[in-house]
Scaffold this active site. Sequence first.
Site, PDB file in Angstrom:
ATOM      1  N   HIS A  70       0.805  -1.226   0.000  1.00 25.06           N
ATOM      2  CA  HIS A  70       0.000   0.000   0.000  1.00 25.06           C
ATOM      3  C   HIS A  70       0.836   1.272   0.000  1.00 25.06           C
ATOM      4  O   HIS A  70       0.411   2.299  -0.524  1.00 25.06           O
ATOM      5  CB  HIS A  70      -1.000  -0.001   1.164  1.00 25.06           C
ATOM      6  CG  HIS A  70      -0.399   0.316   2.500  1.00 25.06           C
ATOM      7  ND1 HIS A  70       0.320  -0.593   3.236  1.00 25.06           N
ATOM      8  CD2 HIS A  70      -0.412   1.464   3.249  1.00 25.06           C
ATOM      9  CE1 HIS A  70       0.711  -0.035   4.371  1.00 25.06           C
ATOM     10  NE2 HIS A  70       0.277   1.203   4.407  1.00 25.06           N
ATOM     11  N   LYS A  74       5.795   5.467  -1.649  1.00 21.76           N
ATOM     12  CA  LYS A  74       6.732   6.231  -0.821  1.00 21.76           C
ATOM     13  C   LYS A  74       8.185   5.959  -1.196  1.00 21.76           C
ATOM     14  O   LYS A  74       9.073   6.758  -0.867  1.00 21.76           O
ATOM     15  CB  LYS A  74       6.498   5.922   0.659  1.00 21.76           C
ATOM     16  CG  LYS A  74       5.200   6.514   1.184  1.00 21.76           C
ATOM     17  CD  LYS A  74       5.039   6.312   2.686  1.00 21.76           C
ATOM     18  CE  LYS A  74       3.759   6.968   3.183  1.00 21.76           C
ATOM     19  NZ  LYS A  74       3.558   6.807   4.640  1.00 21.76           N
ATOM     20  N   HIS A  99       1.808   9.825  -3.190  1.00 21.73           N
ATOM     21  CA  HIS A  99       2.312   8.457  -3.074  1.00 21.73           C
ATOM     22  C   HIS A  99       1.299   7.370  -3.452  1.00 21.73           C
ATOM     23  O   HIS A  99       1.719   6.333  -3.979  1.00 21.73           O
ATOM     24  CB  HIS A  99       2.914   8.206  -1.673  1.00 21.73           C
ATOM     25  CG  HIS A  99       1.943   7.885  -0.587  1.00 21.73           C
ATOM     26  ND1 HIS A  99       1.418   8.851   0.241  1.00 21.73           N
ATOM     27  CD2 HIS A  99       1.407   6.700  -0.174  1.00 21.73           C
ATOM     28  CE1 HIS A  99       0.600   8.284   1.108  1.00 21.73           C
ATOM     29  NE2 HIS A  99       0.567   6.984   0.888  1.00 21.73           N
ATOM     30  N   HIS A 125      -6.306   3.973  -0.641  1.00 21.79           N
ATOM     31  CA  HIS A 125      -6.366   3.684   0.795  1.00 21.79           C
ATOM     32  C   HIS A 125      -6.408   4.938   1.661  1.00 21.79           C
ATOM     33  O   HIS A 125      -6.646   4.843   2.866  1.00 21.79           O
ATOM     34  CB  HIS A 125      -5.193   2.785   1.223  1.00 21.79           C
ATOM     35  CG  HIS A 125      -3.843   3.399   1.108  1.00 21.79           C
ATOM     36  ND1 HIS A 125      -3.139   3.461  -0.084  1.00 21.79           N
ATOM     37  CD2 HIS A 125      -3.038   3.979   2.041  1.00 21.79           C
ATOM     38  CE1 HIS A 125      -1.971   4.042   0.125  1.00 21.79           C
ATOM     39  NE2 HIS A 125      -1.891   4.376   1.405  1.00 21.79           N
ATOM     40  N   HIS A 126      -6.204   6.125   1.068  1.00 23.53           N
ATOM     41  CA  HIS A 126      -6.330   7.369   1.840  1.00 23.53           C
ATOM     42  C   HIS A 126      -7.644   8.097   1.558  1.00 23.53           C
ATOM     43  O   HIS A 126      -7.813   9.234   2.011  1.00 23.53           O
ATOM     44  CB  HIS A 126      -5.145   8.289   1.578  1.00 23.53           C
ATOM     45  CG  HIS A 126      -3.921   7.914   2.351  1.00 23.53           C
ATOM     46  ND1 HIS A 126      -3.861   7.968   3.728  1.00 23.53           N
ATOM     47  CD2 HIS A 126      -2.710   7.455   1.933  1.00 23.53           C
ATOM     48  CE1 HIS A 126      -2.665   7.573   4.133  1.00 23.53           C
ATOM     49  NE2 HIS A 126      -1.945   7.245   3.074  1.00 23.53           N
ATOM     50  N   ASP A 154      -4.298   0.217   8.023  1.00 21.50           N
ATOM     51  CA  ASP A 154      -3.142   1.112   8.011  1.00 21.50           C
ATOM     52  C   ASP A 154      -3.142   2.018   9.244  1.00 21.50           C
ATOM     53  O   ASP A 154      -2.130   2.169   9.941  1.00 21.50           O
ATOM     54  CB  ASP A 154      -3.189   1.946   6.728  1.00 21.50           C
ATOM     55  CG  ASP A 154      -2.029   2.911   6.584  1.00 21.50           C
ATOM     56  OD1 ASP A 154      -0.950   2.674   7.176  1.00 21.50           O
ATOM     57  OD2 ASP A 154      -2.187   3.917   5.848  1.00 21.50           O
TER      58      ASP A 154
END
Length: 236
Positions: A70, A74, A99, A125-126, A154
């Site tokens: 995930h 980064k 990212h 995922h954000h 996360d």
Amino acid sequence: MPELQTLLKEVVRLPASYQRQGPPLTSLLAQIAQGDDGHGQRVGRLAGLLGHLAGSGLSSSSLELAGRLHDAGKLLLPDSLLHHQGVFNARQTLVMRQHPSLGLGALFHLSEDIPTVVHEAVLLHHERYDGDGYPFGMKGKSIPLAARIIGLADVIDSLLSTRSYKAGWSPRQVKAFLQEHAGGAFDPDLVGHALTFFDDLLTIRRGVAQPVHGYQPVPGQSPVTSRSLKIRNETP
């Protein structure tokens, strides 16, 4: 913008680094593991169990792989940003928020057939359940389930983990945070499962290999391929 210039240089170099270090997926997972202190593997374990408890129908192997990948994007961010102490300024925030998209781009360099749910989780995922997330501001059930699961896993692992800039939160503090943000940052149904089975999540996070509520964790160090993703831990 110096951060973006550095970022673009890293993007150009990344595929060559994959080729030098062996099979692309194995190399990428190894590079992530070198820098995240086990975070990706823990997120994968938590996500696999959450998906099982929620009766998601998603392969736990896919969720575990999504957890490990995930934060792949980064790897493409400047070290100065990743090791920054303190609050980000507007430019740093802009770069950091790239990212997820960069992670998706990194997956497209791989020769392996990565499941769609992994791509969705890496990119989204954000996103937040209330629509205040990024990169697209998606809301509620329009966010793919895998991304909602990875996003919750996360945060759980991040809050529990000790970092150079913070102490790890206690389970009680994390549970209170999840309850407060259910329906805001997180899918309230997933939060309900997380709170009900929080002790089991703590157990699986520690890398316990025994089945938990019928869920058998995928061995963390074994190669994960598109062939194995189809057959492990399918929820009826």
